[in-house]
Design an enzyme around this catalytic site. Structure first.
Site, PDB file in Angstrom:
ATOM      1  N   ARG A 172       0.799  -1.224   0.000  1.00 15.87           N
ATOM      2  CA  ARG A 172       0.000   0.000   0.000  1.00 15.87           C
ATOM      3  C   ARG A 172       0.834   1.278   0.000  1.00 15.87           C
ATOM      4  NH1 ARG A 172      -2.394  -3.323  -1.660  1.00 15.87           N
ATOM      5  NH2 ARG A 172      -4.350  -4.291  -0.997  1.00 15.87           N
ATOM      6  N   SER A 221     -11.483   0.637   2.207  1.00 11.01           N
ATOM      7  CA  SER A 221     -10.855  -0.015   3.352  1.00 11.01           C
ATOM      8  C   SER A 221     -10.242   1.030   4.277  1.00 11.01           C
ATOM      9  CB  SER A 221      -9.764  -0.983   2.885  1.00 11.01           C
ATOM     10  OG  SER A 221     -10.333  -2.036   2.137  1.00 11.01           O
ATOM     11  N   GLU A 291      -5.408   3.081   6.520  1.00  8.81           N
ATOM     12  CA  GLU A 291      -5.185   3.017   5.072  1.00  8.81           C
ATOM     13  C   GLU A 291      -5.769   4.249   4.401  1.00  8.81           C
ATOM     14  OE1 GLU A 291      -6.354   0.134   1.304  1.00  8.81           O
ATOM     15  OE2 GLU A 291      -5.778  -0.772   3.213  1.00  8.81           O
TER      16      GLU A 291
END
Length: 300
Positions: A172, A221, A291
């Site tokens: 990520r 998310s 996130e």
């Protein structure tokens, strides 16, 4: 409203707007205004801005704002939103070249229509290509790093073309140059039967609709999956499914999603997220990492 000269910005051809509302651009539909919102006309316009912008004004880049929480006090300095001049998609024999503002879903659809496989996972990622590259977005077993050949990145020193290795992909995230903005990227694909590729995309879309609150005001998310764990499972085990703070709620359908039920503020959503983190840490000893990108100032 001040023009670009009043703002001491370089002579841009794109649109410059002061005190521009940002909430309508974000999937959460919350947040304060941008001090200055700039929509560059094209790559040259963006390069001019990056090179000659006033040093005292911080710069923030937003894309589809699908995984973004803008705090209620808004964003100081210059907020750049890439739009029309950055959304072209070109189909090649073994890949796709897409502008940073092209939606992930649209890129996947172009690939499928051309009989190019391997990019189906993009249909399960809300957002645009620039953000997908910057955060190494992934879903359904694949990540951007698995299919990206190169990305063009605008920097204050000029335009760079960086290959996969140079982007330093990790979970990520990517290692973009300081002040760099992704403007275009090439994804390799494998020729295949268009019907089979479309069928795989339909499976992904169906799975996403069944398991995620895709029609809600959400930000995707919320927390990264810790090593060896699923964030949603940790949140569920901590008793946070359906938890509310004002009009902010942990989704009952997928508890790694936060929802704006209608009148939530950014502070409500961020506060609820921090409550979830605290409960998970108390129950499991694991510290969840955000996130969703949280940007800007709290309300005065």
């Amino acid at each position: 409203m001040p023009d670009s000269a009043t703002l001491a910005l370089p002579p841009l051809r794109g649109r410059v707007q002061a005190e521009a509302p940002l909430a309508p651009f974000t999937w959460f539909r919350v947040g304060g205004p941008a001090q200055y919102l700039v929509r560059p006309a094209d790559v040259d316009d963006l390069l001019l801005l990056l090179r000659d912008r006033p040093a005292h004004l911080p710069l923030t880049v937003i894309g589809a704002a699908s995984n973004l929480l803008v705090r209620d006090g808004g964003l100081r300095g210059i907020t750049v939103k890439l739009a029309r001049g950055f959304s072209d998609i070109a189909v090649e024999a073994d890949g796709i070249i897409a502008g940073a503002a092209a939606l992930d879903m649209t890129v996947a659809e172009h690939a499928a229509a051309a009989g190019l496989g391997g990019l189906e996972f993009l249909s399960g990622i809300p957002g645009a290509i620039g953000g997908a590259v910057a955060m190494n977005a992934g879903a359904y077993g694949s990540e951007v790093k698995d299919v990206l050949d190169w990305a063009e990145v605008a920097t204050p020193a000029g335009l760079l073309r960086l290959d996969n290795a140079a982007l330093g992909f990790a979970y990520r995230r990517s290692a973009l140059p300081a002040g760099g903005v992704v403007v275009r990227a090439r994804f390799r694909a494998v020729p295949g039967a268009a019907a089979e590729i479309a069928a795989r995309m339909n499976v992904i879309r169906s799975a996403r609709e069944e398991s995620q609150p895709v029609r809600a005001r959400t930000g995707g998310s919320t927390f990264k999956n810790p090593e060896g764990h699923k964030a949603w499972a940790l949140i569920d085990a901590a008793g946070c499914r359906g938890l509310r703070q004002g009009d902010a709620q942990v989704s009952e359908k997928h508890c790694n999603f936060l929802l704006n039920l209608g009148a939530a503020t950014a502070a409500d959503l961020e506060g609820l997220g921090e409550t979830v983190r605290a409960r998970v840490a108390a129950q499991s000893g694991i510290a969840l990492e955000w996130e969703i990108k949280r940007l800007g100032e709290p309300a005065a």
